[in-house]
Design a protein around this motif. Structure first.
Motif, PDB file in Angstrom:
ATOM      1  N   VAL A 156       0.858  -1.183   0.000  1.00 48.93           N
ATOM      2  CA  VAL A 156       0.000   0.000   0.000  1.00 48.93           C
ATOM      3  C   VAL A 156       0.892   1.229   0.000  1.00 48.93           C
ATOM      4  O   VAL A 156       1.733   1.406   0.875  1.00 48.93           O
ATOM      5  CB  VAL A 156      -0.941   0.010   1.228  1.00 48.93           C
ATOM      6  CG1 VAL A 156      -1.792   1.272   1.239  1.00 48.93           C
ATOM      7  CG2 VAL A 156      -1.808  -1.236   1.241  1.00 48.93           C
ATOM      8  N   GLY A 157       0.732   2.072  -1.003  1.00 49.26           N
ATOM      9  CA  GLY A 157       1.561   3.262  -1.145  1.00 49.26           C
ATOM     10  C   GLY A 157       2.738   2.979  -2.063  1.00 49.26           C
ATOM     11  O   GLY A 157       2.946   1.859  -2.516  1.00 49.26           O
ATOM     12  N   ASN A 158       3.501   4.030  -2.338  1.00 51.04           N
ATOM     13  CA  ASN A 158       4.622   3.874  -3.264  1.00 51.04           C
ATOM     14  C   ASN A 158       5.951   4.284  -2.634  1.00 51.04           C
ATOM     15  O   ASN A 158       6.788   4.911  -3.290  1.00 51.04           O
ATOM     16  CB  ASN A 158       4.359   4.660  -4.551  1.00 51.04           C
ATOM     17  CG  ASN A 158       4.150   6.139  -4.281  1.00 51.04           C
ATOM     18  OD1 ASN A 158       4.142   6.583  -3.143  1.00 51.04           O
ATOM     19  ND2 ASN A 158       3.977   6.913  -5.341  1.00 51.04           N
ATOM     20  N   ASP A 159       6.147   3.928  -1.401  1.00 52.37           N
ATOM     21  CA  ASP A 159       7.410   4.207  -0.728  1.00 52.37           C
ATOM     22  C   ASP A 159       8.517   3.464  -1.472  1.00 52.37           C
ATOM     23  O   ASP A 159       8.455   2.242  -1.622  1.00 52.37           O
ATOM     24  CB  ASP A 159       7.331   3.729   0.721  1.00 52.37           C
ATOM     25  CG  ASP A 159       8.596   4.002   1.514  1.00 52.37           C
ATOM     26  OD1 ASP A 159       9.696   4.036   0.921  1.00 52.37           O
ATOM     27  OD2 ASP A 159       8.485   4.184   2.735  1.00 52.37           O
ATOM     28  N   PRO A 160       9.544   4.169  -1.962  1.00 51.06           N
ATOM     29  CA  PRO A 160      10.610   3.512  -2.719  1.00 51.06           C
ATOM     30  C   PRO A 160      11.292   2.386  -1.941  1.00 51.06           C
ATOM     31  O   PRO A 160      11.621   1.342  -2.523  1.00 51.06           O
ATOM     32  CB  PRO A 160      11.596   4.642  -3.018  1.00 51.06           C
ATOM     33  CG  PRO A 160      10.780   5.890  -2.960  1.00 51.06           C
ATOM     34  CD  PRO A 160       9.738   5.628  -1.914  1.00 51.06           C
ATOM     35  N   ALA A 161      11.494   2.565  -0.656  1.00 51.54           N
ATOM     36  CA  ALA A 161      12.137   1.515   0.145  1.00 51.54           C
ATOM     37  C   ALA A 161      11.254   0.269   0.198  1.00 51.54           C
ATOM     38  O   ALA A 161      11.759  -0.860   0.122  1.00 51.54           O
ATOM     39  CB  ALA A 161      12.435   2.026   1.551  1.00 51.54           C
ATOM     40  N   SER A 162       9.956   0.454   0.309  1.00 53.72           N
ATOM     41  CA  SER A 162       9.032  -0.691   0.314  1.00 53.72           C
ATOM     42  C   SER A 162       9.046  -1.399  -1.031  1.00 53.72           C
ATOM     43  O   SER A 162       8.995  -2.627  -1.096  1.00 53.72           O
ATOM     44  CB  SER A 162       7.611  -0.223   0.637  1.00 53.72           C
ATOM     45  OG  SER A 162       7.540   0.256   1.953  1.00 53.72           O
ATOM     46  N   SER A 163       9.134  -0.625  -2.104  1.00 49.93           N
ATOM     47  CA  SER A 163       9.186  -1.220  -3.440  1.00 49.93           C
ATOM     48  C   SER A 163      10.445  -2.057  -3.612  1.00 49.93           C
ATOM     49  O   SER A 163      10.405  -3.148  -4.189  1.00 49.93           O
ATOM     50  CB  SER A 163       9.119  -0.127  -4.513  1.00 49.93           C
ATOM     51  OG  SER A 163       7.880   0.540  -4.441  1.00 49.93           O
ATOM     52  N   VAL A 164      11.564  -1.568  -3.106  1.00 50.69           N
ATOM     53  CA  VAL A 164      12.811  -2.338  -3.152  1.00 50.69           C
ATOM     54  C   VAL A 164      12.658  -3.610  -2.329  1.00 50.69           C
ATOM     55  O   VAL A 164      13.051  -4.695  -2.774  1.00 50.69           O
ATOM     56  CB  VAL A 164      14.007  -1.494  -2.658  1.00 50.69           C
ATOM     57  CG1 VAL A 164      15.243  -2.344  -2.448  1.00 50.69           C
ATOM     58  CG2 VAL A 164      14.296  -0.356  -3.628  1.00 50.69           C
ATOM     59  N   TYR A 165      12.085  -3.490  -1.149  1.00 48.62           N
ATOM     60  CA  TYR A 165      11.879  -4.645  -0.272  1.00 48.62           C
ATOM     61  C   TYR A 165      11.035  -5.711  -0.968  1.00 48.62           C
ATOM     62  O   TYR A 165      11.401  -6.889  -1.002  1.00 48.62           O
ATOM     63  CB  TYR A 165      11.220  -4.199   1.035  1.00 48.62           C
ATOM     64  CG  TYR A 165      10.947  -5.323   2.000  1.00 48.62           C
ATOM     65  CD1 TYR A 165      11.946  -5.788   2.840  1.00 48.62           C
ATOM     66  CD2 TYR A 165       9.703  -5.926   2.056  1.00 48.62           C
ATOM     67  CE1 TYR A 165      11.704  -6.825   3.730  1.00 48.62           C
ATOM     68  CE2 TYR A 165       9.454  -6.969   2.933  1.00 48.62           C
ATOM     69  CZ  TYR A 165      10.459  -7.412   3.775  1.00 48.62           C
ATOM     70  OH  TYR A 165      10.216  -8.452   4.635  1.00 48.62           O
ATOM     71  N   SER A 179      -2.602   2.173  -4.170  1.00 53.31           N
ATOM     72  CA  SER A 179      -2.216   3.539  -3.830  1.00 53.31           C
ATOM     73  C   SER A 179      -2.383   3.773  -2.337  1.00 53.31           C
ATOM     74  O   SER A 179      -3.112   3.053  -1.652  1.00 53.31           O
ATOM     75  CB  SER A 179      -3.055   4.545  -4.612  1.00 53.31           C
ATOM     76  OG  SER A 179      -4.379   4.556  -4.124  1.00 53.31           O
ATOM     77  N   ALA A 180      -1.718   4.798  -1.851  1.00 52.27           N
ATOM     78  CA  ALA A 180      -1.791   5.122  -0.426  1.00 52.27           C
ATOM     79  C   ALA A 180      -3.202   5.540  -0.027  1.00 52.27           C
ATOM     80  O   ALA A 180      -3.567   5.468   1.146  1.00 52.27           O
ATOM     81  CB  ALA A 180      -0.792   6.218  -0.082  1.00 52.27           C
ATOM     82  N   SER A 181      -4.007   5.946  -0.988  1.00 54.05           N
ATOM     83  CA  SER A 181      -5.359   6.406  -0.683  1.00 54.05           C
ATOM     84  C   SER A 181      -6.387   5.278  -0.713  1.00 54.05           C
ATOM     85  O   SER A 181      -7.582   5.529  -0.592  1.00 54.05           O
ATOM     86  CB  SER A 181      -5.779   7.495  -1.684  1.00 54.05           C
ATOM     87  OG  SER A 181      -5.821   6.960  -2.991  1.00 54.05           O
ATOM     88  N   VAL A 182      -5.926   4.034  -0.843  1.00 54.34           N
ATOM     89  CA  VAL A 182      -6.853   2.911  -0.902  1.00 54.34           C
ATOM     90  C   VAL A 182      -7.694   2.857   0.376  1.00 54.34           C
ATOM     91  O   VAL A 182      -7.224   3.186   1.458  1.00 54.34           O
ATOM     92  CB  VAL A 182      -6.089   1.586  -1.123  1.00 54.34           C
ATOM     93  CG1 VAL A 182      -5.308   1.204   0.107  1.00 54.34           C
ATOM     94  CG2 VAL A 182      -7.039   0.468  -1.498  1.00 54.34           C
ATOM     95  N   SER A 183      -8.922   2.448   0.213  1.00 52.79           N
ATOM     96  CA  SER A 183      -9.818   2.324   1.351  1.00 52.79           C
ATOM     97  C   SER A 183      -9.275   1.310   2.349  1.00 52.79           C
ATOM     98  O   SER A 183      -8.759   0.261   1.973  1.00 52.79           O
ATOM     99  CB  SER A 183     -11.200   1.879   0.868  1.00 52.79           C
ATOM    100  OG  SER A 183     -11.988   1.446   1.947  1.00 52.79           O
TER     101      SER A 183
END
Length: 92
Positions: free
Chosen positions: A39-48, A69-73
């Motif tokens: 949830v969201g597009n944090d670059p560190a999370s994407s790498v993880y 997206s970070a705005s997901v319900s």
């Protein structure tokens, strides 16, 4: 006295052990799957998450990943989790 360890070598050894166990499970007809909801597009999370996908591919584990997206319900994520738990190939 402190001891210097080789983290990459230890990681490779663990992955090889997991790969062997996954192979044994597959021989028994048991499939292994990692399900990820990012949830969201944090670059560190994407790498993880990307590293988890690579590790899964190496050891023979299926990886299912969904990006939201970070705005997901807040209702959607538990609902997706329940759908995943209801899949026969996904266990909590």
């Amino acid at each position: 006295m402190p001891q210097i360890i080789d983290g990459k070598a230890i990681s490779a050894q663990i992955k090889d052990e997991v790969k062997e166990k996954v192979s044994q499970l597959k021989e028994q007809g048991i499939s292994v799957c990692l399900a990820v909801i990012q949830v969201g597009n944090d670059p560190a999370s994407s790498v993880y998450v990307g590293n988890k996908k690579k590790a899964c591919a190496y050891v023979g584990i299926e990886c299912r990943a969904w990006a939201r997206s970070a705005s997901v319900s807040l209702v959607l994520c538990p609902a997706r989790r329940q759908v995943l738990l209801n899949c026969l190939s996904v266990r909590a």
